[in-house]
Design an enzyme around this catalytic site. Structure first.
Site, PDB file in Angstrom:
ATOM      1  N   LYS A  75      14.811  12.753  24.932  1.00  0.00           N
ATOM      2  CA  LYS A  75      15.616  13.000  23.666  1.00  0.00           C
ATOM      3  C   LYS A  75      15.277  14.155  22.924  1.00  0.00           C
ATOM      4  O   LYS A  75      14.250  14.470  22.881  1.00  0.00           O
ATOM      5  CB  LYS A  75      15.373  11.646  22.859  1.00  0.00           C
ATOM      6  CG  LYS A  75      16.323  11.578  21.472  1.00  0.00           C
ATOM      7  CD  LYS A  75      15.942  10.422  20.691  1.00  0.00           C
ATOM      8  CE  LYS A  75      16.791  10.130  19.342  1.00  0.00           C
ATOM      9  NZ  LYS A  75      16.550   8.922  18.976  1.00  0.00           N
ATOM     10  N   SER A 152      20.338   5.412  17.851  1.00  0.00           N
ATOM     11  CA  SER A 152      20.796   7.127  17.969  1.00  0.00           C
ATOM     12  C   SER A 152      20.448   7.686  19.174  1.00  0.00           C
ATOM     13  O   SER A 152      20.946   8.602  19.852  1.00  0.00           O
ATOM     14  CB  SER A 152      20.067   8.012  17.032  1.00  0.00           C
ATOM     15  OG  SER A 152      18.668   7.617  17.006  1.00  0.00           O
ATOM     16  N   SER A 176      16.641   2.604  17.129  1.00  0.00           N
ATOM     17  CA  SER A 176      17.316   3.618  18.022  1.00  0.00           C
ATOM     18  C   SER A 176      16.915   3.767  19.668  1.00  0.00           C
ATOM     19  O   SER A 176      17.368   4.331  20.384  1.00  0.00           O
ATOM     20  CB  SER A 176      17.254   4.977  17.398  1.00  0.00           C
ATOM     21  OG  SER A 176      18.233   5.209  16.510  1.00  0.00           O
TER      22      SER A 176
HETATM   23  N1  GLN Z   1      20.558   3.199  13.289  1.00  0.00           N
HETATM   24  C1  GLN Z   1      19.751   3.359  12.437  1.00  0.00           C
HETATM   25  C2  GLN Z   1      20.006   4.410  11.639  1.00  0.00           C
HETATM   26  O1  GLN Z   1      21.000   4.962  11.542  1.00  0.00           O
HETATM   27  C3  GLN Z   1      18.512   3.592  13.070  1.00  0.00           C
HETATM   28  C4  GLN Z   1      18.079   4.725  13.746  1.00  0.00           C
HETATM   29  C5  GLN Z   1      16.965   5.121  14.238  1.00  0.00           C
HETATM   30  O2  GLN Z   1      16.272   4.347  14.678  1.00  0.00           O
HETATM   31  N2  GLN Z   1      16.732   6.509  14.375  1.00  0.00           N
HETATM   32  O3  GLN Z   1      19.078   4.613  10.573  1.00  0.00           O
END
Ligand code: GLN
Length: 484
Positions: A75, A152, A176
């Protein structure tokens, strides 16, 4: 060979069925062939081929390490020395890190090959990979309509599902790793907070962020976790807790284990099919010898609002370092203030700006007690809820997300509805617990659905044990050729 699990690839390499160079070439070709998925921001083909040659030599010399010659995708928020790291943002478009994150340096130390850096929501803020400066990622399960891969870590999820790599890393601040795993039909494991070092990960919300493996099987997640976990003196929040041999728990009987089903995870608006699969998952675990127990986590309903206060507060502070002076993007201006303002106005996307605004608001003098401090109190209650529930059950079983993947242009338009995607995953981050998403089946539209298992702190081996049993019983199909 590209669709084999990490465990099988490892065997194939050691028995010289194929070489790391052949394998690496095969993945690089696939990354090119399926470039329309937009899963990668940077492909480091030359470096990968060079390392593959070195790995083949080590294998031939009998000097192979745990992940020798295995091609992975990373990532794009793990700093990789000499390889551009953007965190999905324009702000870091030309940023070449001078040092390596602990997670990636452990993978490299075990002999892994890095194919490249995967696409992601900007600074890991999002649930559909639509906020990336480098464009959307397409879920490889898409048929008639293009689907989002979740976020994400959407690029990592798509790359693993489409067999563009053997496995990938993700990061999980509020879901995410697990939510994109569920949307893309793969396994995603978020370790206990502190299990893996955060050193060299681009920070979003430091008290919630954790690195985690995204893989084709539960066993593969266990193999990677063992390598990336463990104390690191460069991260004062990493734990000295011993790291067990997680892999040995895959395939262990789950007879007599107690699986809790929290009633609060049945919420209005969630897909009926998700509920059906949740029930099916419980039935499969029961057939495998586990005991199903109804439990209640009354504070769960406050987790999402608490998350979006704590995460944004921490983000607003973490992202203040992008000022156009020290590193990253810089816009012009006549005064220092103008440079700051123009840099941040042009360098950040809308979602990131929204989070910074919310974060600075909840931390501002007049609202600190009303929002931030209150959210911290709620956090304590949620954590306590879980700790007392784990006195009665070994693990919890819930859906990973309330729906399956949505189509492009059918995603929620207002941010709050988008945030609802994270309703079942943020609780684990708030409480610091480990969680895993395991694919359970396809809905009527052929879209993957995942179930989540949560375990007590530092009991990831339970996730591996129960997750592997669930995986075996569910017999989820791996994605075959994508019509090209
Ligand atoms: N979807 C969540 C957010 O937008 C989690 C994102 C993440 O885990 N990095 O904060």
């Amino acid at each position: 060979m590209y669709n084999l699990s990490l465990h099988e690839i490892r065997k194939g390499l050691l028995s010289k069925k194929f070489s790391s160079l052949e394998l690496t070439r095969c993945f690089i070709n696939r990354i090119e062939k399926f470039c329309d998925l937009n899963a990668f921001i940077t492909v480091s083909a030359d470096l990968a081929l060079e390392s593959a040659e070195r790995s083949d030599k080590r294998i031939a010399d009998g000097k192979s390490r745990g992940l020798e010659g295995i091609p992975l995708a990373i990532k794009d928020l793990f700093l990789t020395k000499g390889i551009r790291t953007t965190a999905g943002s324009k702000m870091l478009e030309n940023f070449i890190p001078p040092y390596e994150s602990t997670v990636t340096s452990r993978l490299l130390g075990a002999g892994a090959i890095f194919l490249g850096k995967t696409n992601m929501d900007e600074f890991a803020m999002g649930s559909a990979n639509v906020t990336s400066y480098y464009g959307r990622v397409v879920n490889p399960w898409s048929r008639d309509k293009k689907l989002v891969p979740g976020g994400s870590s959407g690029g990592s999820a798509a790359a693993v599902a489409a067999h563009l790599c053997v496995a990938a890393t993700g990061s999980d601040t509020g879901g995410s790793v697990r939510q994109p795993a569920a949307f893309s039909g793969i396994v995603g494991l978020k370790p206990t907070y502190g299990r893996c070092s955060r050193y060299g990960m681009v920070a979003f919300a430091s008290s919630l962020d954790q690195a985690g493996p995204m893989t084709k099987t539960v066993r593969d997640a266990a193999i990677l976790l063992k390598i990336i976990a463990g104390y690191d003196e460069k991260d004062s929040t990493s734990f000295t807790e011993e790291v067990p041999d997680f892999e040995s728990f895959a395939g262990k009987s789950i007879k007599g284990l107690k699986i809790g089903i929290p009633k609060e995870y049945r919420i209005p608006g969630m897909s009926e099919e998700v509920i059906d699969f949740w029930e099916k998952g419980a039935a499969l675990l029961k057939d495998a010898g586990a005991e199903i127990v109804d439990v209640s986590l009354p504070y769960s309903k406050y987790a999402l609002p608490a998350y979006y206060i704590i995460a944004t507060a921490e983000a607003s502070s973490n992202l203040s370092r992008y000022d156009g002076v020290r590193y990253g993007f810089r816009a012009g201006g006549l005064t220092l203030n103008e440079i700051y303002e123009n840099t941040r106005a042009e360098g950040f996307g809308d979602e990131v700006k929204r989070r910074i605004l919310i974060g600075t608001y909840v931390l501002s003098a007049g609202y600190y007690d009303a929002y931030y401090i209150k959210a911290l109190k709620v956090r304590k209650l949620i954590r306590q809820d879980f700790i007392s529930t784990f006195e009665k059950v070994d693990v919890l079983l819930t859906p990973t997300a309330p729906t399956s993947a949505f189509a492009f242009n059918e995603e929620p338009q207002d941010p709050i509805t988008m945030y609802l995607n994270d309703i079942f995953t943020v609780t684990a981050n708030i409480a610091g617990l480990p969680g895993i998403s395991v694919p359970i089946g396809l809905d009527k539209l052929g879209r993957p659905i995942g179930l989540q298992l949560l375990a007590p702190h530092f009991r990831e081996e339970l996730l591996v044990q129960v997750g592997a049993a669930l995986e075996e019983a569910a017999n989820f199909p791996s994605l075959k050729e994508m019509g090209r």
